[in-house]
Scaffold this active site. Sequence first.
Site, PDB file in Angstrom:
ATOM      1  N   CYS A 155       0.825  -1.211   0.000  1.00  0.00           N
ATOM      2  CA  CYS A 155       0.000   0.000   0.000  1.00  0.00           C
ATOM      3  C   CYS A 155       0.862   1.265   0.000  1.00  0.00           C
ATOM      4  O   CYS A 155       0.668   2.163  -0.833  1.00  0.00           O
ATOM      5  CB  CYS A 155      -0.962  -0.020   1.184  1.00  0.00           C
ATOM      6  SG  CYS A 155      -0.210  -0.514   2.748  1.00  0.00           S
TER       7      CYS A 155
HETATM    8  N1  LIG Z   1      -4.872  -4.155   4.683  1.00  0.00           N
HETATM    9  C1  LIG Z   1      -4.229  -3.465   3.746  1.00  0.00           C
HETATM   10  O1  LIG Z   1      -4.396  -2.228   3.625  1.00  0.00           O
HETATM   11  C2  LIG Z   1      -3.284  -4.139   2.816  1.00  0.00           C
HETATM   12  C3  LIG Z   1      -2.973  -5.474   2.928  1.00  0.00           C
HETATM   13  N2  LIG Z   1      -2.060  -6.039   2.063  1.00  0.00           N
HETATM   14  C4  LIG Z   1      -1.704  -7.452   2.167  1.00  0.00           C
HETATM   15  O2  LIG Z   1      -2.840  -8.223   1.770  1.00  0.00           O
HETATM   16  C5  LIG Z   1      -2.877  -9.449   2.506  1.00  0.00           C
HETATM   17  C6  LIG Z   1      -4.217  -9.518   3.227  1.00  0.00           C
HETATM   18  O3  LIG Z   1      -4.304  -8.409   4.109  1.00  0.00           O
HETATM   19  P1  LIG Z   1      -5.558  -8.134   5.034  1.00  0.00           P
HETATM   20  O4  LIG Z   1      -6.768  -8.665   4.388  1.00  0.00           O
HETATM   21  O5  LIG Z   1      -5.502  -6.733   5.427  1.00  0.00           O
HETATM   22  O6  LIG Z   1      -5.187  -9.044   6.301  1.00  0.00           O
HETATM   23  P2  LIG Z   1      -6.193  -9.679   7.350  1.00  0.00           P
HETATM   24  O7  LIG Z   1      -5.339 -10.030   8.509  1.00  0.00           O
HETATM   25  O8  LIG Z   1      -7.367  -8.809   7.543  1.00  0.00           O
HETATM   26  O9  LIG Z   1      -6.671 -11.017   6.643  1.00  0.00           O
HETATM   27  C7  LIG Z   1      -5.812 -12.046   6.228  1.00  0.00           C
HETATM   28  C8  LIG Z   1      -6.628 -13.303   6.023  1.00  0.00           C
HETATM   29  O10 LIG Z   1      -5.767 -14.319   5.527  1.00  0.00           O
HETATM   30  C9  LIG Z   1      -6.286 -15.589   5.877  1.00  0.00           C
HETATM   31  N3  LIG Z   1      -5.202 -16.419   6.419  1.00  0.00           N
HETATM   32  C10 LIG Z   1      -4.455 -16.190   7.516  1.00  0.00           C
HETATM   33  N4  LIG Z   1      -3.545 -17.175   7.659  1.00  0.00           N
HETATM   34  C11 LIG Z   1      -3.742 -18.035   6.635  1.00  0.00           C
HETATM   35  C12 LIG Z   1      -3.132 -19.254   6.230  1.00  0.00           C
HETATM   36  N5  LIG Z   1      -2.109 -19.765   6.896  1.00  0.00           N
HETATM   37  N6  LIG Z   1      -3.589 -19.869   5.118  1.00  0.00           N
HETATM   38  C13 LIG Z   1      -4.608 -19.349   4.419  1.00  0.00           C
HETATM   39  N7  LIG Z   1      -5.234 -18.203   4.759  1.00  0.00           N
HETATM   40  C14 LIG Z   1      -4.798 -17.562   5.847  1.00  0.00           C
HETATM   41  C15 LIG Z   1      -7.357 -15.341   6.949  1.00  0.00           C
HETATM   42  O11 LIG Z   1      -8.594 -15.550   6.312  1.00  0.00           O
HETATM   43  P3  LIG Z   1      -9.586 -16.685   6.844  1.00  0.00           P
HETATM   44  O12 LIG Z   1      -9.884 -16.277   8.263  1.00  0.00           O
HETATM   45  O13 LIG Z   1     -10.727 -16.598   5.939  1.00  0.00           O
HETATM   46  O14 LIG Z   1      -8.849 -17.986   6.790  1.00  0.00           O
HETATM   47  C16 LIG Z   1      -7.205 -13.895   7.303  1.00  0.00           C
HETATM   48  O15 LIG Z   1      -8.415 -13.300   7.618  1.00  0.00           O
HETATM   49  C17 LIG Z   1      -1.679  -9.412   3.468  1.00  0.00           C
HETATM   50  O16 LIG Z   1      -0.593 -10.080   2.886  1.00  0.00           O
HETATM   51  C18 LIG Z   1      -1.386  -7.923   3.576  1.00  0.00           C
HETATM   52  O17 LIG Z   1      -0.071  -7.670   3.918  1.00  0.00           O
HETATM   53  C19 LIG Z   1      -1.490  -5.336   1.056  1.00  0.00           C
HETATM   54  C20 LIG Z   1      -1.784  -4.011   0.888  1.00  0.00           C
HETATM   55  C21 LIG Z   1      -2.663  -3.301   1.771  1.00  0.00           C
HETATM   56  C1  LIG Z   2      -1.194   0.226   9.594  1.00  0.00           C
HETATM   57  C2  LIG Z   2      -0.268  -0.892   9.233  1.00  0.00           C
HETATM   58  O1  LIG Z   2       0.200  -1.628  10.085  1.00  0.00           O
HETATM   59  N1  LIG Z   2      -0.010  -1.043   7.935  1.00  0.00           N
HETATM   60  C3  LIG Z   2       0.786  -2.118   7.462  1.00  0.00           C
HETATM   61  C4  LIG Z   2       0.733  -2.155   5.973  1.00  0.00           C
HETATM   62  C5  LIG Z   2       1.468  -3.343   5.458  1.00  0.00           C
HETATM   63  C6  LIG Z   2       0.806  -4.096   4.405  1.00  0.00           C
HETATM   64  O2  LIG Z   2      -0.377  -4.241   4.372  1.00  0.00           O
HETATM   65  O3  LIG Z   2       1.576  -4.540   3.461  1.00  0.00           O
HETATM   66  P1  LIG Z   2       2.336  -5.914   3.114  1.00  0.00           P
HETATM   67  O4  LIG Z   2       1.491  -6.601   2.143  1.00  0.00           O
HETATM   68  O5  LIG Z   2       3.633  -5.520   2.524  1.00  0.00           O
HETATM   69  O6  LIG Z   2       2.546  -6.713   4.373  1.00  0.00           O
HETATM   70  C7  LIG Z   2       2.241  -1.977   7.934  1.00  0.00           C
HETATM   71  O7  LIG Z   2       2.735  -0.877   8.109  1.00  0.00           O
HETATM   72  O8  LIG Z   2       2.909  -3.018   8.073  1.00  0.00           O
END
Ligand SMILES: NC(=O)C1=CN([C@@H]2O[C@H](COP(=O)(O)OP(=O)(O)OC[C@H]3O[C@@H](n4cnc5c(N)ncnc54)[C@H](OP(=O)(O)O)[C@@H]3O)[C@@H](O)[C@H]2O)C=CC1
Ligand SMILES: CC(=O)N[C@@H](CCC(=O)OP(=O)(O)O)C(=O)O
Length: 346
Positions: A155
């Site tokens: 992000c």
């Molecule tokens: N939030 C953000 O703004 C951003 C996030 N990202 C990346 O996107 C990805 C998802 O982020 P986000 O949705 O925010 O994270 P969350 O923590 O909200 O959700 C991650 C989900 O991944 C699933 N999960 C966890 N462990 C496992 C596993 N071992 N095997 C399979 N599924 C698993 C779970 O879903 P369930 O409970 O359904 O199993 C969990 O809810 C991450 O890699 C994050 O770094 C990237 C850019 C921005």
């Molecule tokens: C507020 C907050 O904690 N933000 C996250 C955003 C990281 C993320 O979502 O990115 P990746 O897919 O690279 O893990 C952080 O700073 O680590």
Amino acid sequence: MSEEVEGVGLRVGVVGTGYGGTELVRLLTSHPHVDELHLYSESQAGKGLGEVYAAWRDADLPLLPLEALEETELDVLFLATPHGASRELVTRWIGRPQVIVDLSGDFRFRDGAVYERFYRMPAAPRSLLEEAVYGLAEFAPPELSRARLVANPGCFPTAALLALLPLAKAGLLRPGSAIVDAKTGVSGAGRSPSLATHFSEVNENVRPYNVFVHRHGAEIEVYLGAGPVSFVPHLVPMTRGILVTAYGELVEPMTTEDLFELYRHTYAGRPFVRLLRPGTYPETKAVQGSNFVDIGLIATADGRKAVVMAAIDNLVKGAAGQAVQNMNLRFGLPETAGLVGRPLYP
Ligand SMILES: NC(=O)C1=CN([C@@H]2O[C@H](COP(=O)(O)OP(=O)(O)OC[C@H]3O[C@@H](n4cnc5c(N)ncnc54)[C@H](OP(=O)(O)O)[C@@H]3O)[C@@H](O)[C@H]2O)C=CC1
Ligand SMILES: CC(=O)N[C@@H](CCC(=O)OP(=O)(O)O)C(=O)O
């Protein structure tokens, strides 16, 4: 904004019911070229999405176990899973769905050693790291159109790179001079609660974190290609949004108008980049819920430095929205398909 492309109907899967996965569902359920949508969950399989999120309580969206991936032919599989989990899933499923778009950091670095230094876990196999296409949509290479694996950018890097790449690509950014000050909303940390994201720690508080050691600093450096970058993220009390203020020294003096022309030229025809006229600056609320990046800029009076500001919604342009944009580009669909929603304001 988007036109229909006759006859294209994609079978799409999403793994993960966190914030990123659910944002994908929001976008994909109204995407004109998604014919089938299958949701997979490790921890919530057997439930419906409406049991996990009240906002979806009326929806008929069953959550399937990961093993069900065996049974369905998919054109695209989005992984909204944490790093490490994505590495395992890609290693197991690559080539089965035509394309995997991974939202984690697992495939963003070609050099596994850099990944291991910042993520503190083993990198994915080298062949997969080399195969993955980094999907910063506005700068994506031609290989995106035939990719099997797309690494969706982080992000902060999305906002920082869109702010600084026009200067860096034109050779106008003095190497090593870039400073990226960033503010993010709390949803960037995902749905799992933690001390750092506890209401009373975040509310009425602003704090820097991971100063100079954040993994997104490394990602920005690699893709900016202009030497070391000083990256300082801050957590601010809002749910969605990132505002980056990037500073860089210019190799030759430029006025604000020169900067504006360079950016106007670089982003001509890019539907999600809203370049603001000099004197107007971006704000997170103006992009909330949308795939827009708003960019504003100014040069210092002596023309030796540029300040470029970019606002995105971390869950849309910073994650799920850009992932859908990458799917559109990969399949030759209109770039804006499924992404035409206006920002939520106020
Ligand atoms: N939030 C953000 O703004 C951003 C996030 N990202 C990346 O996107 C990805 C998802 O982020 P986000 O949705 O925010 O994270 P969350 O923590 O909200 O959700 C991650 C989900 O991944 C699933 N999960 C966890 N462990 C496992 C596993 N071992 N095997 C399979 N599924 C698993 C779970 O879903 P369930 O409970 O359904 O199993 C969990 O809810 C991450 O890699 C994050 O770094 C990237 C850019 C921005
Ligand atoms: C507020 C907050 O904690 N933000 C996250 C955003 C990281 C993320 O979502 O990115 P990746 O897919 O690279 O893990 C952080 O700073 O680590």
